[in-house]
Enzyme design. Structure first.
Site, PDB file in Angstrom:
ATOM      1  N   SER A  22       0.836  -1.195   0.000  1.00  0.00           N
ATOM      2  CA  SER A  22       0.000   0.000   0.000  1.00  0.00           C
ATOM      3  C   SER A  22       0.875   1.251   0.000  1.00  0.00           C
ATOM      4  O   SER A  22       1.987   1.239   0.532  1.00  0.00           O
ATOM      5  CB  SER A  22      -0.886  -0.023   1.254  1.00  0.00           C
ATOM      6  N   PRO A  23       0.399   2.350  -0.600  1.00  0.00           N
ATOM      7  CA  PRO A  23       1.199   3.584  -0.616  1.00  0.00           C
ATOM      8  C   PRO A  23       1.509   4.083   0.792  1.00  0.00           C
ATOM      9  O   PRO A  23       0.634   4.078   1.660  1.00  0.00           O
ATOM     10  CB  PRO A  23       0.296   4.573  -1.355  1.00  0.00           C
ATOM     11  N   CYS A  25       3.530   7.398   2.549  1.00  0.00           N
ATOM     12  CA  CYS A  25       4.286   8.646   2.427  1.00  0.00           C
ATOM     13  C   CYS A  25       5.567   8.563   3.243  1.00  0.00           C
ATOM     14  O   CYS A  25       5.557   8.103   4.387  1.00  0.00           O
ATOM     15  CB  CYS A  25       3.439   9.829   2.888  1.00  0.00           C
ATOM     16  N   ALA A  57       1.628   8.759  -2.203  1.00  0.00           N
ATOM     17  CA  ALA A  57       0.894   9.876  -2.785  1.00  0.00           C
ATOM     18  C   ALA A  57       1.874  10.853  -3.417  1.00  0.00           C
ATOM     19  O   ALA A  57       2.750  11.397  -2.745  1.00  0.00           O
ATOM     20  CB  ALA A  57       0.073  10.573  -1.704  1.00  0.00           C
ATOM     21  N   TYR A 182      -8.369  13.927   1.384  1.00  0.00           N
ATOM     22  CA  TYR A 182      -7.619  14.794   0.482  1.00  0.00           C
ATOM     23  C   TYR A 182      -8.559  15.351  -0.593  1.00  0.00           C
ATOM     24  O   TYR A 182      -9.765  15.131  -0.554  1.00  0.00           O
ATOM     25  CB  TYR A 182      -6.408  14.040  -0.078  1.00  0.00           C
ATOM     26  N   ARG A 229      -8.291   4.756  -5.237  1.00  0.00           N
ATOM     27  CA  ARG A 229      -8.419   4.523  -3.789  1.00  0.00           C
ATOM     28  C   ARG A 229      -9.499   5.442  -3.249  1.00  0.00           C
ATOM     29  O   ARG A 229      -9.480   6.651  -3.513  1.00  0.00           O
ATOM     30  CB  ARG A 229      -7.104   4.769  -3.058  1.00  0.00           C
ATOM     31  N   LEU A 300      -5.304  -3.295   9.107  1.00  0.00           N
ATOM     32  CA  LEU A 300      -5.153  -4.264  10.185  1.00  0.00           C
ATOM     33  C   LEU A 300      -5.363  -5.704   9.721  1.00  0.00           C
ATOM     34  O   LEU A 300      -6.031  -6.505  10.373  1.00  0.00           O
ATOM     35  CB  LEU A 300      -6.079  -3.926  11.354  1.00  0.00           C
ATOM     36  N   ARG A 323       1.948  -1.050   7.128  1.00  0.00           N
ATOM     37  CA  ARG A 323       2.760  -1.194   8.338  1.00  0.00           C
ATOM     38  C   ARG A 323       3.442  -2.550   8.429  1.00  0.00           C
ATOM     39  O   ARG A 323       4.577  -2.642   8.927  1.00  0.00           O
ATOM     40  CB  ARG A 323       1.896  -0.957   9.580  1.00  0.00           C
TER      41      ARG A 323
END
Length: 356
Positions: A22-23, A25, A57, A182, A229, A300, A323
């Site tokens: 996953s992206p 930053c 992003a 965003y 997304r 999660l 993560r």
């Protein structure tokens, strides 16, 4: 064989398994340029046998960055550094995507480990933010400028130009960031979009900005997979919800979008999120079922059996993680071990496999 380690056929590409980065930053750029940090950060996941790596992003204009240290794709000079990353990931037989983004009213912040505050326009690293409506995200933030119709069309063009640069750099996947509060999400949500023109009010009007962007990007696509997304819910009364997300997904599929990357939240500070394992999976399942479109589940998802059950139950088509990859860049190999799957290891790391 487990579904998690079964390839997934896209229109023009194949995910070698169902595990996607996953992206994330990194706040490690200067003037939008990707650096050696990004090469090593993203490259390690491809070495670790992820099916695809989605770059963080990446702003379509300088004012679209979350912080002054974000990556960008608003000028051709950014392309060579991006191509270097793309070439390395491709050399590991993985796909690579880029998330085209604009932070809107949530832009102009400091690096998160320095401060989570928004920097005012007069700050050396700050600027005037933009939004569909002149509503700040937090009471301590400066008020964003409401975009004019001309400003909206200018941003549609910038998303298209960003996509063209991404294609030139060699990305396989173009993901439009319409989540996490965003700019595009700010247009979608009735809590942040109070416009009374063609881009506000009704559902059809609130999705118009995203639809315009997708239609513009489509004109430059060659064989890239187009993803979006979304935040499937604002987790707030009167906000954007999964029913609207599903209807949006139906319309996006008609326009050629191949995947909905299903996240949630971020639009407003008063959100009430019940964070737990699989808390966003039901959103991915509903959108997948009702819109008949490929979905990715994220949030999660911490172990291989958990991920496998999601896929077996047809709640999503693949799993995105962030993560867990930061904790272990070779988490794909750990998941394979947990499911008793034998996957290819790069010869440089073969000795590690032999000691398991």
């Amino acid at each position: 064989m487990s579904i998690l380690f079964t390839p997934l056929q896209l229109r023009h590409h194949i995910l070698r398994n169902r595990i996607v980065v996953s992206p994330m930053c990194q706040y490690s750029s200067e003037d939008g340029f990707a650096s050696d940090w990004h090469l090593v950060h993203l490259g390690q996941f491809a070495i670790g046998r992820a099916a695809a790596v989605i770059q963080e992003a990446t702003a379509v204009e300088p004012e679209g960055r979350i912080s002054y240290a974000d990556t960008g794709i608003w000028k051709d000079e950014h392309i060579p550094n991006l191509r270097r990353i793309v070439d390395f990931v491709h050399a590991q037989d993985a796909l690579i995507g880029i998330q085209l983004a604009h932070a809107g009213r949530k832009a102009s912040t400091d690096k998160p480990w320095e401060s989570r505050s928004q920097l005012p326009p007069h700050h050396p690293h700050g600027w005037q933010t933009k939004a569909p409506s002149a509503i700040p995200f937090h009471e301590t933030d400066h008020t964003p400028e409401a975009l004019t119709l001309e400003g909206i069309q200018d941003l549609v063009t910038k998303f298209k130009e960003g996509a063209q640069r991404a294609i030139t750099a060699g990305y396989d996947i173009i993901e439009v960031h319409a989540a996490h509060g965003y700019l595009i999400h700010q247009f979608l949500s009735p809590l942040t979009n109070l416009r009374t023109d063609a881009y506000g009010g009704s559902f059809e009007n609130r999705i118009r900005f995203l639809i315009d962007i997708i239609q513009a990007i489509k004109t430059v696509l060659i064989n890239q997979s187009l993803w979006v997304r979304i935040s499937a819910s604002d987790w707030a009364d009167g906000g954007w919800d999964v029913e609207q997300s599903t209807e949006l997904a139906i319309q996006l599929k008609r326009l050629g979008v191949e995947v909905i990357d299903v996240s949630s939240g971020g639009a407003v500070r008063q959100q009430q999120i019940n964070v737990k394992e699989n808390y966003q999976v039901p959103f991915a399942e509903e959108i997948k079922t009702e819109a008949q479109i490929l979905t990715g589940a994220v949030g999660l998802i911490n172990n291989a059996k958990q991920a496998e059950v999601i896929l077996q139950n047809q709640q999503a088509d693949f799993i995105l993680m962030a993560r867990r990859f930061l904790q272990n860049p070779h988490i794909v190999k750990q998941f394979a071990q947990e499911l008793d799957e034998d996957i290819d290891w790069l010869p440089q790391y073969q000795r590690a496999k032999e000691t398991l």
